[in-house]
Design a protein around this motif. Structure first.
Motif, short mmCIF file in Angstrom:
data_model
loop_
_atom_site.label_atom_id
_atom_site.label_comp_id
_atom_site.label_asym_id
_atom_site.label_seq_id
_atom_site.Cartn_x
_atom_site.Cartn_y
_atom_site.Cartn_z
N GLY A 357 -22.52 -6.02 38.45
CA GLY A 357 -23.11 -6.86 37.36
C GLY A 357 -24.50 -6.55 36.92
O GLY A 357 -24.91 -7.17 35.80
N TRP A 358 -25.30 -6.06 37.68
CA TRP A 358 -26.64 -5.54 37.46
C TRP A 358 -26.78 -4.76 36.67
O TRP A 358 -28.07 -4.62 35.86
N SER A 359 -25.84 -3.92 36.34
CA SER A 359 -25.90 -3.18 35.23
C SER A 359 -25.28 -3.39 33.90
O SER A 359 -25.20 -2.76 32.75
N SER A 360 -24.83 -4.72 33.98
CA SER A 360 -24.02 -4.91 32.55
C SER A 360 -25.21 -5.87 31.74
O SER A 360 -25.40 -6.97 31.96
N THR A 361 -25.87 -4.95 30.98
CA THR A 361 -26.88 -5.57 30.10
C THR A 361 -26.71 -5.81 28.59
O THR A 361 -27.69 -5.99 27.87
N GLY A 362 -25.41 -5.65 27.98
CA GLY A 362 -25.23 -6.01 27.05
C GLY A 362 -24.76 -7.33 26.37
O GLY A 362 -25.28 -8.24 27.35
N LEU A 363 -24.41 -7.74 25.21
CA LEU A 363 -24.08 -9.01 24.81
C LEU A 363 -22.77 -9.53 25.13
O LEU A 363 -21.92 -8.64 25.63
N LEU A 364 -22.63 -10.84 25.29
CA LEU A 364 -21.28 -11.69 25.43
C LEU A 364 -20.87 -12.31 24.39
O LEU A 364 -21.69 -12.88 23.66
N ASP A 365 -19.66 -12.18 24.04
CA ASP A 365 -19.15 -13.18 23.16
C ASP A 365 -18.49 -14.38 23.72
O ASP A 365 -17.91 -14.16 24.75
#
Length: 452
Positions: A357-365
């Motif tokens: 989760g700490w490397s999930s830095t993109g956008l969310l829809d």
């Protein structure tokens, strides 16, 4: 035994580490026991920790210190010392945390080494249920006093290996071989710290000992937990505030040797024996929509996560702390800092299921359904982390984390018989635009009316 003036300022009491009925503190004061001058072996000196009675009353060494070279180590080296604490209710049946050894067995004698003074190295023999964490030296042939050190109850310790060679007597001409090794703590479990006391392991050989042969100290990371903020609820059709008030929900204490600061280790110990890592939580509005139609419809927004890979790297570089893994990845060697392994509590840093989760830095829809003639608002839960010294000043930048598993949806007027729904879909990194504020996007048509 010879005493060497250290020339340092008087020590002052510092808050100890408590683990069960064991108190652990640290000293920078030592007496020189022996050095290898006069022999043909490489330079080494052995030192006895000497905690100041006024600053550390009742504290005992766990063993002696072995240091390459002949320099005075006072004020430059730090080792752990221990004291008995009043037992907590859960410790009352386990017995005392500390015990003197019952005897010593000789590990090495420097006979025929040519050194200017005689030396013997001894292994403490603990009573049943206790463990010795280091060896003890004598300037001469006599056994050390039984009251020179303390052994620790076994359940308060953890098995450890040896790592770097400190010294061996090659070239000394002594009748017996001997080598001294640093103690390497194991990988810490989540919520724990394992650390070497600063003592050494010795063997009648020049070869590296088989593992595991030593022990390390351990502690639970102290934590304070407060009530998390209540999820916001819509009270009307108006657009709510973008952010809710943040509150400090958790804080943990990290001992000085686990944190990198701009200070020397001895200054860290004096000024900030414990650092405080605070977590503040808040709800941030993802989007709000008012459905004025007579049937259900969907709303869609894009939102940026609080995680930032570059900020996380900067935080790690300035503090050494790893939020998603144990640290340090490579234990320090050679000296002034104690060897350790630390691992933050998983629920404190949102890694209960995965550290990814700490490397999930993109956008969310984010897509939400709203019933007819109703308003919906979606919030994301964000945590922010700040590392503080004892005086309250921050050590580094703060870092943030968005909990994608904790989206909160609220509807006005509320309905119970047909709850609304929300879904978050990660976007590919290539589509991420972290400079954009969360904005509502085009509406998505739906095929059915989900309203009652």
């Amino acid at each position: 035994m010879t005493t060497e003036e250290n020339g340092t300022a008087p020590a002052r009491p510092t808050e100890p580490i408590r683990f069960g009925n064991l108190l652990i503190s640290f000293t920078t004061e030592f007496h020189r026991i022996w050095d290898s001058r006069g022999s043909d072996a490489s330079a080494v000196s052995f030192w006895r920790p000497a905690p100041a009675p006024d600053a550390l009353p009742g504290y005992f060494p766990l063993g002696d210190l072995a240091i390459p070279g002949y320099d005075n180590v006072n004020g430059n080296q730090i080792v752990a010392v221990v004291r008995e604490a009043e037992p907590q209710p859960e410790d009352s049946s386990r017995g005392r945390a500390l015990s003197p050894p019952e005897d010593y067995e000789r590990v090495w004698k420097d006979s025929d080494s040519g050194a200017a003074a005689d030396c013997t190295v001894w292994r403490p023999l603990p009573p049943t249920g206790y463990v010795a964490l280091g060896l003890v030296c004598s300037n001469g042939r006599d056994k050390p006093l039984l009251n020179a050190i303390r052994c620790v109850r076994a359940d308060l310790l953890i098995a450890a290996d040896v790592s770097d060679l400190i010294w061996n007597d090659k070239g000394s001409g002594a009748r017996q071989n001997f080598s001294a090794w640093r103690i390497d703590p194991p990988r810490a479990a989540a919520g724990e710290i394992c650390f070497s006391p600063g003592t050494f392991f010795g063997t009648q050989s020049h070869n590296r000992p088989a593992a595991p042969v030593a022990y390390a100290l351990r502690m639970q990371i102290p934590r304070q937990v407060s009530q998390p903020p209540a999820p916001p609820e819509l009270a009307g059709h108006a657009t709510p505030e973008a952010t809710e008030t943040a509150s400090t929900t958790q804080s943990i204490s990290l001992p000085w040797f686990t944190v990198t600061d701009h200070l020397a280790p001895s200054e860290q110990l004096r000024s900030t024996p414990f650092y405080r890592l605070e977590r503040t939580d808040r709800y941030v509005l993802v989007g709000h929509g008012h459905n004025t139609r007579d049937k259900a419809r969907s709303f869609k927004w894009q939102v940026t996560r609080a995680q930032n890979a570059q900020m996380l790297q900067v935080f790690n570089r300035l503090t050494s702390i790893e939020v998603d893994a144990p640290w340090p990845l490579d234990a320090p060697s050679g000296g002034q800092a104690l060897k350790f392994s630390a691992n933050l509590p998983k629920d404190f840093v949102h890694t209960e299921t995965s550290a990814q989760g700490w490397s999930s830095t993109g956008l969310l829809d984010v897509i939400a359904m709203a019933g007819k003639n109703r308003s919906v608002a979606v919030y994301q839960a964000q945590s922010h982390y700040t590392l503080l010294r004892a005086d309250g000043t921050p050590v580094a930048i703060s870092i943030g984390y968005t909990d994608d598993e904790n989206l909160h949806l609220t509807e006005y007027p509320p309905q119970e018989e047909a709850p609304v729904s929300v879904a978050a879909v990660p976007l590919p990194e290539s589509k991420a635009d972290t400079s954009a504020e969360p904005q509502p996007l085009a509406e998505l048509p739906i095929a059915t009316d989900s309203a009652p």
